[in-house]
Design a protein around this motif. Structure first.
Motif, PDB file in Angstrom:
ATOM      1  N   LEU A 125      38.624  38.498  40.786  1.00 58.05           N
ATOM      2  CA  LEU A 125      38.918  38.393  39.361  1.00 58.05           C
ATOM      3  C   LEU A 125      40.422  38.224  39.199  1.00 58.05           C
ATOM      4  O   LEU A 125      41.200  39.020  39.735  1.00 58.05           O
ATOM      5  N   VAL A 126      40.834  37.162  38.504  1.00 54.85           N
ATOM      6  CA  VAL A 126      42.262  36.911  38.310  1.00 54.85           C
ATOM      7  C   VAL A 126      42.575  36.692  36.842  1.00 54.85           C
ATOM      8  O   VAL A 126      41.762  36.158  36.083  1.00 54.85           O
ATOM      9  N   ASN A 127      43.758  37.131  36.462  1.00 52.55           N
ATOM     10  CA  ASN A 127      44.277  36.848  35.129  1.00 52.55           C
ATOM     11  C   ASN A 127      44.960  35.480  35.159  1.00 52.55           C
ATOM     12  O   ASN A 127      45.775  35.199  36.046  1.00 52.55           O
ATOM     13  N   LEU A 147      37.905  25.025  40.488  1.00 54.20           N
ATOM     14  CA  LEU A 147      38.036  25.513  41.868  1.00 54.20           C
ATOM     15  C   LEU A 147      37.718  27.004  41.969  1.00 54.20           C
ATOM     16  O   LEU A 147      37.078  27.453  42.921  1.00 54.20           O
ATOM     17  N   LEU A 148      38.144  27.772  40.976  1.00 51.40           N
ATOM     18  CA  LEU A 148      37.812  29.196  40.969  1.00 51.40           C
ATOM     19  C   LEU A 148      36.306  29.397  40.823  1.00 51.40           C
ATOM     20  O   LEU A 148      35.708  30.244  41.516  1.00 51.40           O
ATOM     21  N   ASP A 149      35.687  28.626  39.942  1.00 48.85           N
ATOM     22  CA  ASP A 149      34.240  28.716  39.752  1.00 48.85           C
ATOM     23  C   ASP A 149      33.501  28.450  41.065  1.00 48.85           C
ATOM     24  O   ASP A 149      32.567  29.175  41.435  1.00 48.85           O
ATOM     25  N   LYS A 150      33.904  27.404  41.768  1.00 50.22           N
ATOM     26  CA  LYS A 150      33.238  27.039  43.026  1.00 50.22           C
ATOM     27  C   LYS A 150      33.394  28.126  44.080  1.00 50.22           C
ATOM     28  O   LYS A 150      32.515  28.331  44.915  1.00 50.22           O
ATOM     29  N   ALA A 151      34.524  28.818  44.048  1.00 50.64           N
ATOM     30  CA  ALA A 151      34.785  29.870  45.036  1.00 50.64           C
ATOM     31  C   ALA A 151      34.179  31.208  44.632  1.00 50.64           C
ATOM     32  O   ALA A 151      34.218  32.166  45.411  1.00 50.64           O
ATOM     33  N   GLY A 152      33.647  31.303  43.422  1.00 49.62           N
ATOM     34  CA  GLY A 152      33.074  32.554  42.962  1.00 49.62           C
ATOM     35  C   GLY A 152      34.108  33.558  42.485  1.00 49.62           C
ATOM     36  O   GLY A 152      33.854  34.763  42.477  1.00 49.62           O
ATOM     37  N   VAL A 153      35.268  33.068  42.081  1.00 54.91           N
ATOM     38  CA  VAL A 153      36.335  33.931  41.567  1.00 54.91           C
ATOM     39  C   VAL A 153      36.328  33.844  40.044  1.00 54.91           C
ATOM     40  O   VAL A 153      36.511  32.757  39.477  1.00 54.91           O
ATOM     41  N   ALA A 154      36.119  34.968  39.376  1.00 56.58           N
ATOM     42  CA  ALA A 154      36.105  34.994  37.913  1.00 56.58           C
ATOM     43  C   ALA A 154      37.541  35.055  37.387  1.00 56.58           C
ATOM     44  O   ALA A 154      38.478  35.381  38.123  1.00 56.58           O
ATOM     45  N   TYR A 155      37.714  34.741  36.119  1.00 59.35           N
ATOM     46  CA  TYR A 155      39.057  34.726  35.532  1.00 59.35           C
ATOM     47  C   TYR A 155      38.966  35.072  34.051  1.00 59.35           C
ATOM     48  O   TYR A 155      37.927  34.932  33.413  1.00 59.35           O
ATOM     49  N   GLU A 165      37.468  35.335  23.083  1.00 55.70           N
ATOM     50  CA  GLU A 165      36.742  34.889  24.270  1.00 55.70           C
ATOM     51  C   GLU A 165      37.592  34.989  25.536  1.00 55.70           C
ATOM     52  O   GLU A 165      37.168  34.558  26.597  1.00 55.70           O
ATOM     53  N   ARG A 166      38.758  35.596  25.433  1.00 51.02           N
ATOM     54  CA  ARG A 166      39.627  35.718  26.610  1.00 51.02           C
ATOM     55  C   ARG A 166      39.375  37.036  27.326  1.00 51.02           C
ATOM     56  O   ARG A 166      40.287  37.748  27.709  1.00 51.02           O
ATOM     57  N   VAL A 167      38.106  37.359  27.462  1.00 49.88           N
ATOM     58  CA  VAL A 167      37.694  38.612  28.085  1.00 49.88           C
ATOM     59  C   VAL A 167      36.646  38.300  29.137  1.00 49.88           C
ATOM     60  O   VAL A 167      35.842  37.378  28.974  1.00 49.88           O
ATOM     61  N   GLU A 168      36.679  39.023  30.240  1.00 49.78           N
ATOM     62  CA  GLU A 168      35.652  38.882  31.265  1.00 49.78           C
ATOM     63  C   GLU A 168      34.856  40.177  31.316  1.00 49.78           C
ATOM     64  O   GLU A 168      35.416  41.271  31.479  1.00 49.78           O
TER      65      GLU A 168
END
Length: 313
Positions: A125-127, A147-155, A165-168
């Protein structure tokens, strides 16, 4: 007689180790299984920059080089969260080999393999709400997200989205979390973010605000304090800051733990101890909020590695 014997055998099998709990709880509703201990460990880091001299060192030593020294902290955690200080794009680097102080020296793009590298080190998870994410415009932002989506990294902190909507939102070990961004560069109005924090907290979610704010290389400003206090009053249990490139003070306010800046996590700033020493937080959560925080000082080395400070003393 045969049926009776079969029943006895079945009962004895049910009493064997490994099968004991299920039959007892099934036939005696008065006995309840022990409650699952809901506990989550999340590691928080500050600014990560994979261009300029860090990019050169990774090209020489392998892209896992920068984080190889802190895997003992990162990998066992349920999640690692940090600030991605720039886009991940297929554009050639402008800052690699650039002259210090020129515009090119502050224009970042990270190799396309960076997203996968983050995932390998449990940084899932990255900001992205910060002052460098738009260095290559909206196309750079969209490529980063892909690229983050493909790697499974949320943001979270996407400047393309409205504030609300800037919340995970993640559920980890049964605990609902909300990660909310505040950025002095991409957030619109303080009251939007405060309202979002309150909404998440009132929904029973463990709410963390990750910020990108303030001024570089100095102590927290009064504006930062006011912002942090407003997030705490709205229900955040933890406020974590980035951008100043130095570790700043922390406090407990209105029940929330506030770390104004964790300093650098991965960066090519070496000129004094303040910028080359950062902080990781290993935070233990329950469904009620923060149960404990362990502060882990880190040292940024000229060879491009970030290591625990205790490993190099």
């Amino acid at each position: 007689m045969t049926h009776w014997l079969a029943g006895m055998i079945a009962m004895l099998i049910g009493l064997l180790p490994g099968t004991l709990s299920a039959p007892i709880y099934a036939v005696n509703p008065g006995l309840k299984p022990p409650e699952k201990i809901e506990e989550v460990v999340i590691v928080f880091g500050g600014d990560m920059m994979f261009d300029r001299d860090i990019r050169r060192k990774m090209a020489l030593n392998g892209e896992d080089h920068a984080l190889s020294c802190v895997d003992e902290v990162l990998l066992p955690a349920d999640l690692v969260v940090a600030n991605l200080e720039g886009p991940i794009t297929s554009n050639p680097s402008m800052s690699l080999g650039s002259v210090v102080g020129t515009p090119e020296n502050f224009t970042f793009t990270f190799p396309t393999s960076t997203a996968g590298m983050l995932a390998r080190h449990n940084i899932l998870l990255v900001n992205i709400g910060n002052n460098h994410i738009m260095n290559f415009g909206r196309s750079g932002l969209l490529e980063t997200q892909s690229l983050l989506d493909k790697a499974g990294v949320a943001y979270f902190g996407d400047p393309d989205k409205p504030e609300e909507e800037r919340v995970e939102r993640l559920e980890i070990q049964g605990i609902p979390f909300s990660f909310v961004n505040w950025s002095d560069w991409t957030s619109d109005k303080t009251d939007h973010t405060v309202a979002q924090v309150r909404k998440e907290a009132e929904a029973g979610r463990v709410t963390v605000v990750y910020t990108h704010w303030g001024e570089e290389y100095v102590a927290p400003t009064e504006r930062m304090r006011a912002l942090a206090h407003s997030f705490a009053e709205a229900g955040a249990v933890l406020v974590v800051g980035s951008h100043p490139h130095v570790v700043q003070e922390n406090e407990l306010y209105a029940g929330a733990h506030i770390y104004y800046s964790l300093g650098n996590f991965v960066f090519d700033q070496y000129w004094n101890e303040e910028v080359s020493t950062g902080l990781l937080l290993r935070v233990k959560f329950s469904k009620d909020g923060v149960k404990g925080i362990e502060e882990l000082p880190i040292k940024i080395h000229r060879d491009g590695r970030t290591c625990l400070l205790e490993d190099v003393q």
